[in-house]
Design a protein around this motif. Structure first.
Motif: not given
Ligand SMILES: Nc1ncnc2c1ncn2[C@@H]1O[C@H](COP(=O)(O)OP(=O)(O)OP(=O)(O)O)[C@@H](O)[C@H]1O
Length: 261
Positions: A86-89, A91-99, A128-140, A142-144
Motif C-alpha cells: 500500500d503505497r498510499a500509506f 510514510i516517508n522513505v527514511r521511516d519506511f526503511v527504518a521499519m 536514494l540519498v536525497g529522497f529520505e523525506s519523500r513519501t512513498l506515493e511520490t516515488l517512481s 524503480g525508486q520504490m
C-alpha cells in the motif's frame, strides 16, 4: 552490515500448499542450500507466490513440512509483490526503511544511534540519498523498489525472499539490485526470488525451481530452463486449469441438481 550470514539449509518435505483446503502446489521435495541463489519460475498461477508466502511463514502447509534447520521463521526477510504494497500509506522513505529494524527495536521503540546509521547506510547503498523525506506515493517504480531493498538491508536476515522484484523497472536499476543480491550471497545469505525474466535468471541465479503446480525441474538453471521443461511447464499448467474448470463444472452441476430437487 552485520553477520547474519549463517543461513540454514531449508528443506521442503512432501510440501503441499493451498487455500481453503484446495491445493495450489503439490508434493514439493527439495533442499535450498545455505547461501544459495534460487529462482522460482513458472507460468502464471503456477504457485510461485504461494511457495514464497509459505517460506515466509505466512501460509501454513496443507501437507508436508518446511524445515528451517533450527532457525526461527522470523529470520526470514520477505519482499512481497509490489501490487500487495500500500503505497498510499503516509510514510516517508527514511521511516519506511527504518521499519526493517522493527524486529530489533519493537513497534514503539526509538532507533538508537547504531540503527540510525544502519538506515542511512542502507539508503545510500540503494542510491536514494536525497529522497529520505519523500513519501512513498511520490516515488517512481524503480525508486520504490530501491526503498524496498533498503528495508531488506536493514532487516539484515540470513534468508531473503523476493517476489517479482524486477517488474517494470529499468536495466540500470535491475543491475544495481542484482549487485546487491550478489553481495548478500557473498555474505552467505540465501536468496529465493520469484522471477519471470528468464534472461535475468540465467544471468544471476545458479539454481532454479521450475514450478507448474508441482515441480517440473529443480536444479541447475541452464537445465531447468531448457525448451523441453518450459514447454512441459506450460502444458502442465494448462492441464491443471482445465481440470480445475472441470471440477468447478462438477460443483455447479451438483448445485443445480440440489436446487432442482
Ligand atoms: N489468497 C488466495 N485464495 C485462494 N486462492 C489463491 C489465493 N492466492 C492464490 N491463489 C490461487 O493459487 C494458485 C497459485 O497462485 P500464485 O499466486 O501462487 O501463482 P503464481 O505462480 O505466483 O502466479 P503469477 O505468476 O500470476 O503471480 C492460483 O490458482 C491462485 O488463483
Amino acid at each position: 552490515m552485520s553477520a547474519a550470514a549463517n543461513a540454514p539449509a531449508i528443506r521442503l518435505v512432501n510440501l503441499t500448499l493451498g487455500y481453503d483446503r484446495r491445493p495450489a502446489v503439490h508434493h514439493l521435495e527439495g533442499e535450498i542450500a545455505p547461501g544459495e541463489g534460487l529462482a522460482v519460475c513458472g507460468p502464471n498461477g503456477a504457485g510461485k507466490s504461494t511457495l514464497l508466502k509459505a517460506l515466509a511463514g505466512l501460509l501454513a502447509p496443507l501437507g508436508g513440512d518446511i524445515h528451517f534447520g533450527g532457525l526461527s521463521p522470523r529470520a526470514v526477510a520477505y519482499l512481497p509483490q509490489v501490487v500487495d504494497i500500500d503505497r498510499a500509506f503516509p510514510i516517508n522513505v527514511r521511516d519506511f526503511v527504518a521499519m526493517g529494524a522493527l524486529a530489533r527495536v519493537g513497534l514503539f521503540g526509538a532507533l538508537n544511534a547504531a540503527e540510525q546509521i544502519r538506515v542511512g547506510a542502507a539508503i545510500e547503498t540503494v542510491g536514494l540519498v536525497g529522497f529520505e523525506s519523500r513519501t512513498l506515493e511520490t516515488l517512481s517504480g524503480g525508486q520504490m523498489q530501491r526503498a524496498l531493498f533498503a528495508r531488506l538491508i536493514v532487516q539484515d536476515q540470513p534468508v531473503i525472499l523476493l517476489d517479482e522484484p524486477f517488474g517494470a523497472i529499468d536495466a540500470a536499476t535491475i543491475d544495481d539490485l542484482l549487485a546487491l543480491i550478489a553481495r548478500w550471497r557473498a555474505e552467505g545469505r540465501t536468496v529465493v526470488a520469484v522471477l519471470h525474466e528468464l534472461d535475468i535468471v540465467r544471468r544471476a541465479f545458479p539454481r532454479t525451481l521450475l514450478l507448474a503446480r508441482e515441480c517440473i525441474f529443480w536444479g541447475d538453471t541452464r537445465d531447468a530452463l531448457c525448451e523441453k521443461n518450459l514447454v512441459r511447464a506450460r502444458a502442465m499448467s494448462e492441464a491443471f486449469d482445465e481440470r480445475a474448470r472441470d471440477c468447478l463444472r462438477d460443483e455447479f452441476d451438483a448445485e443445480d441438481r440440489l436446487h432442482v430437487h
